[in-house]
Design an enzyme around this catalytic site. Structure first.
Site, short mmCIF file in Angstrom:
data_model
loop_
_atom_site.label_atom_id
_atom_site.label_comp_id
_atom_site.label_asym_id
_atom_site.label_seq_id
_atom_site.Cartn_x
_atom_site.Cartn_y
_atom_site.Cartn_z
N TYR A 135 -3.68 -11.09 -11.17
CA TYR A 135 -2.30 -11.06 -11.65
C TYR A 135 -1.83 -12.50 -11.82
O TYR A 135 -1.51 -13.17 -10.84
CB TYR A 135 -1.46 -10.31 -10.61
N THR A 138 2.54 -16.85 -11.53
CA THR A 138 3.04 -18.15 -11.08
C THR A 138 2.35 -19.32 -11.80
O THR A 138 1.17 -19.27 -12.07
CB THR A 138 2.76 -18.30 -9.57
N SER A 144 9.55 -19.03 -8.17
CA SER A 144 10.57 -17.99 -8.05
C SER A 144 11.19 -17.62 -9.40
O SER A 144 11.48 -16.46 -9.66
CB SER A 144 11.69 -18.47 -7.12
N GLY A 177 -4.29 -15.05 -6.70
CA GLY A 177 -5.45 -14.74 -5.86
C GLY A 177 -6.54 -14.07 -6.69
O GLY A 177 -6.25 -13.26 -7.56
N ARG A 333 10.89 -13.89 25.90
CA ARG A 333 10.39 -14.35 24.61
C ARG A 333 9.46 -13.31 24.00
O ARG A 333 9.41 -13.14 22.79
CB ARG A 333 9.62 -15.67 24.78
N GLY A 401 -2.04 -23.42 26.35
CA GLY A 401 -3.05 -24.24 25.67
C GLY A 401 -4.10 -23.41 24.96
O GLY A 401 -4.47 -23.69 23.82
N GLU A 424 5.89 -12.82 -3.38
CA GLU A 424 6.73 -11.65 -3.71
C GLU A 424 8.20 -11.93 -3.43
O GLU A 424 8.93 -11.07 -2.93
CB GLU A 424 6.27 -10.43 -2.91
#
Lengths: 664, 664
Positions: A135, A138, A144, A177, A333, A401, A424
């Site tokens: 596709y 871009t 955009s 892609g 968190r 870490g 998208e």
């Protein structure tokens, strides 16, 4: 230690039926069965092994990807898998490849914008993969703003076809892609020019490479755009660059479902409603939201399990240290992210339903709800992908870490996921579209036009503008109606204020532009409300399994109250709640975290991910983390020799002061 | 287009003296001169070229790193560079290597914890790099909790030495930089055991590899721990794993500056005050804060320049589209980060002064301010590294799709930076230490003990608990005193509330633990106040250069007001400001953004970074972005051949339906 389940004690703490939760997560018993079967099929096949991704160079990585893609196609055919099974299998192969674009963009765009004749010809070839498509929209200078594309498709009456051309460097196709190395064909978006007039951007099927030797056809320059973020990640994909030097294609390779060009070069719109394209858009966005919940759930699965294994501080009398998962900083968190993964799963389900609903309406020529559907799906795409990208990185940090090692699986997960914030539709651009719709809806509130769907709450404007929250003790925040009203009032009041501020500008466009940063927050508030309300709706449904609904209720409350805490400024400045009520919400949150704590490992087990799919030494089902990290380390190419390459050239001369001689 | 400055029109907009700002940023004319000279020295030397990092495998990457490190050492010696110059040169080489740990940890720890005799022996060797050293503290199972380390150093009277041993898998040393492949020696932290008693963790100098052939000495297993986050990033560093099987070392290789073991195996503490170790800690943390401002300024430099080049939407009548930098959404995300880079630069300068001050006090045996200094440096390390890590990723997103390409430089910058959130103290653990100090300070407020340094404001408790903000119009927010008081009141009130809540728990430790998530926010509020106040202090000094001070004032106000907006909930719930005043702050922010806009490119030019150091196609000084991206793409190994490896094996069989035959 092999074969021992180090998390067994955690699993025995669970207060709910994990197998039942697996079904809720999967969506149905059938989905769970298919997922489970496909995941195991992939995990048990040596071709799909993935643990060496970070250690090989890009050519080898790409070659492996081609092998996996071909092998997957072979297995899909051999086992005569259904479309559903094939799609699941590809998902569990878990490596971006040209195949994603072939099935996810090339085929759908031909379906959506091609004529019946074009379907017959091109889809037949595509379904059998006799051609590989991508596709190509871009460009190097244009993302955009699709209307700004520069590639031209000029009608040439002599050859009865189009001349595709890249007039500038910035018009080079860039990013698609599968384009760089694998695709034989592309749907190319280009400005249609006929009779000297520019009709704007249209799609054209263009063959790029010979089907015999894969060489680019004359006039076509095509290649890969180079290395991307992360070690393996999206580098298995050949995102491409493409330039055209006056490439001729037959006229019937313009996608003519929505408009066409006649032999005489006349431009004609078909009578098919253009709105039909919305169906595809809703479909693509619901898929992105599902991806978000999957990516975030993988990250939280790794972080929760490792936090139960990892111990640090808190040893009494030489006993074991405390599990990191017991620290409230870790919980505050991690658990909101776990709750978000579930929340996004359910809002994804709902979007799936919305897609069906929209399709039905479109077929009945009913277009009135489309602007609301567009705003809602744009907003949810933006919200879920942003939270997921940040959430994966937060999970990585929560693993300390060791989260920085590729064997943790988290760097790869992050790097492969983040493009979702951009592709998208850039997330900020999308939120501004949502805001524009909200401001418009607010401005029409007095007109008698009732807002629908996810904006229906705005119809209660009189109540929501003056209601006060009735929370008096922490537990009052557990009432769904209380949560919902607070989120509705916040979203509406922010939208009303924004609309008012815009109306004070000299003209609405300037006002909108000047207040854009605020408008992004308005849109976010609205989208969060959607997710909260769909989670609450889910809990109104029948949910089977011992304790399952209670767990989901806790997660729903954590999702809502942690957002309330994070955006406390919104709730307070709009007067939706008082500072005291904000503090009570926080108090309730702490209690909810402690209720989730014993269930945390079981709640991520419910995702039913194989160790292959997780790809993480830290997230292993059996919790056998440290021996795995240790063994994996020795596989690094740097450990192929005890004395490193370069010792004699670059280390020994330093140690032996060989450079000092050079000083004259 | 080569040689054209595409950002010239931006540079001509600047309303201040960029050369003068360069001096302010560098700290002095001298600093600027040295930095500039070293940056150009590195940029012009082909050995230091860095643009192929993402395209080579790890062995080659590591070999290149060894070459660069050796070449840097050669140049440092040849040019007889000063310590200052050498350190700048290494910084601009801009690639993590064993050298960082040798100079940054091995040498300082021997200085701080060794005896004079040990200095004489080991520092002499280290200064000439006749040995290469690293700092082996962290273990596979033990990070933040240093007291939990398991490696043992048992005194053996027979040999008059210590036996270093790794008793478990989790006691394997894990993470030390430079350990895996390059180091010949390490300072190893191990539990000192003598006479059957465990005296806790102490440092020992251990030789790891032969100085003749670099082979590990008997009893030593050493290697690299494997690939880390990012393409190049920290993979140029040989973070290592190390195990000891009863390795004997002489007694005098225990670092005996602070405590020692006699020939008879007696453990003795020296009379050197242990607090002296604080000096090193302050030094290391101020360096980390400087690194933060540098990393964040690099990211904002790239994002600002590219946002001025990139155009999207807003074309009128076929004219050029709008520069992305003109969108207020872009400004509201980018300018607070630019302001943070400057803010961190100045707080780093102040920490540098603090280091001198602390050193002076320590030498005068004056230890009373140390707890405050510890809290302050811990907090600033945490705050600046977290904001920088998130900020780099935000800058990457602000560059849209192209930010995802390695040629943008941002993925590398992010991946190489994020460990700063974890090393030298996990950021959350550090904030809890800050919070503990603040709560204690609050509890002593009534006692007559005056809080000092960065907590001095807490002495104004009576005023700050009841003061009300006097902002009536947006411009009132430009008064430094108004900003300062709002931040002081917010920080103090949050600390007081937290202390009160803790005191209501059944015991203080349980209270502290239950409220940890809130306490992290208390500490953050305090640390933000420090940065704001040091920025304001900076502006009280004489600053030369046309318009320079005005620009810094704008950035200071953006820094403070964007934080106020982000943490509006804190300010409102503590009653420091009203919702109306919050809205006025937001209004003032918008005006500040528009004032910074014309100066944005010049403000990042003031960092004086070379294109080599930035390493970004998007951040090029001349703005010639698109041709650079295009040319770089073709260098990817995937483009070495037009038809990719694997075409005949894995693509052609798909296209030619060779798999279908297998279906029986």
């Amino acid at each position: 230690m092999e074969g021992v389940d180090h998390l067994d004690h955690e699993r025995r703490k669970a207060q709910f039926d994990v197998e039942a939760m697996k079904i809720v997560w999967a969506g149905s018993k059938h989905n769970l069965e298919v997922s489970d079967r496909m995941a195991r099929l992939v995990a048990s096949d040596p071709v799909f092994e993935k643990d060496n991704r970070q250690r090989i160079d890009r050519r080898e990585l790409f070659n492996n990807t081609l092998r996996k893609a071909a092998h997957a196609w072979k297995r899909i055919n051999e086992l005569r898998l259904t479309e559903e099974e094939a799609s699941k299998l590809r998902q569990f192969v878990d490596e971006p490849s040209y195949v994603d674009l072939h099935w996810g963009m090339f085929v759908p765009v031909i379906k959506a914008q091609g004529t019946d004749e074009q379907h017959k010809k091109w889809l037949t070839l595509a379904y059998k993969m006799q051609i590989i498509g991508c596709y190509a929209q871009t460009e190097l200078g244009h993302g955009s703003n699709v209307q700004g594309l520069e590639t031209t498709a000029t009608f040439d009456p002599k050859s009865d076809g189009f001349v595709i051309h890249s007039p500038t460097l910035t018009s080079s196709k860039w990013w698609p892609g599968g384009l760089g190395k694998a695709s034989t064909h592309a749907v190319v978006f280009a400005r249609l020019i006929t009779d000297g007039r520019d009709y704007g951007v249209h799609g054209f099927i263009v063959q790029l490479r010979s089907l015999e030797d894969h060489l680019p056809l004359p006039g076509i320059t095509v290649g890969d755009i180079g290395t991307k973020f992360g070690n393996g990640a999206y580098n298995s994909m050949d995102n491409g660059v493409l330039r055209f030097d006056h490439v001729h294609i037959p006229r019937d390779q313009m996608l003519m479902g929505l408009s066409r060009v006649t032999k005489e070069g006349k431009y004609l719109k078909s009578d098919v409603p253009r709105q039909l394209a919305y169906g595809t858009m809703v479909y693509v966005r619901q898929a992105i939201v599902s991806d978000a919940s999957r990516a975030l759930s993988r990250a939280t699965c790794i972080a929760v399990r490792y936090s139960a294994v990892r111990r640090q501080f808190g040893s009494h009398d030489g006993g074991p240290e405390s599990q990191v998962l017991d620290y409230t900083t870790q919980q505050s968190r991690l658990f909101p992210l776990l709750a978000s993964a579930y929340a996004f799963r359910f809002v994804g389900d709902w979007l799936n339903w919305l897609y069906t609903d929209v399709t039905r309406r479109l077929q009945a020529n009913e277009f009135s709800t489309l602007p609301e559907v567009h705003a809602c799906t744009a907003g949810l795409k933006s919200l879920t992908t942003s939270v997921t990208a940040d959430g994966i990185e937060e999970c990585r940090k929560l693993c300390g870490g060791h989260g920085y090692l590729c064997t943790s699986g988290l760097p790869e997960l992050f790097a492969v996921y983040v493009p979702a914030c951009t592709y998208e539709g850039d997330n900020i651009v999308l939120l501004l579209q949502v805001a524009r719709f909200l401001v418009k809806t607010v401005s029409q509130l007095g007109s008698g036009k009732q807002p629908t769907g996810t904006t229906a709450y705005m119809g209660k404007v009189e109540h929501l503008m003056q209601c006060t929250c009735d929370v008096q003790k922490a537990a009052d925040w557990l009432r769904p109606s209380t949560i919902l009203e607070a989120f509705e009032a916040r979203a509406l009041r922010m939208a009303v204020t924004a609309a008012k501020n815009i109306s004070m500008a000299s003209n609405p466009e300037e006002g909108f532009s000047a207040l854009s940063a605020d408008l992004v927050e308005v849109a976010t508030a609205h989208c969060q409300l959607i997710v909260v309300s769909k989670f609450i709706d889910k809990l109104q449904q029948e949910i089977v399994g011992n304790g399952v609904k209670e767990q989901l209720q806790n997660l729903c409350n954590i999702y809502a109250l942690s957002l309330l805490h994070k955006h406390l400024g919104d709730f307070l400045s709009t007067g939706c709640i008082t500072p005291k009520q904000g503090a009570l919400a926080n108090e309730q949150l702490r209690s909810l975290y402690s209720q989730v704590r014993p269930n945390a490992v079981a709640l991520v087990d419910a995702f039913n991910y194989t160790d292959h799919y997780l790809g993480s030494a830290l997230g292993r089902y059996d919790g056998n983390v440290y021996p795995t990290l240790y063994e994996e380390a020795w596989k690094d190419p740097l450990n192929d020799s005890v004395v490193p390459d370069g010792y004699y050239e670059h280390i020994r001369p330093v140690l032996k002061q060989k450079f000092r001689v050079a000083r004259l």
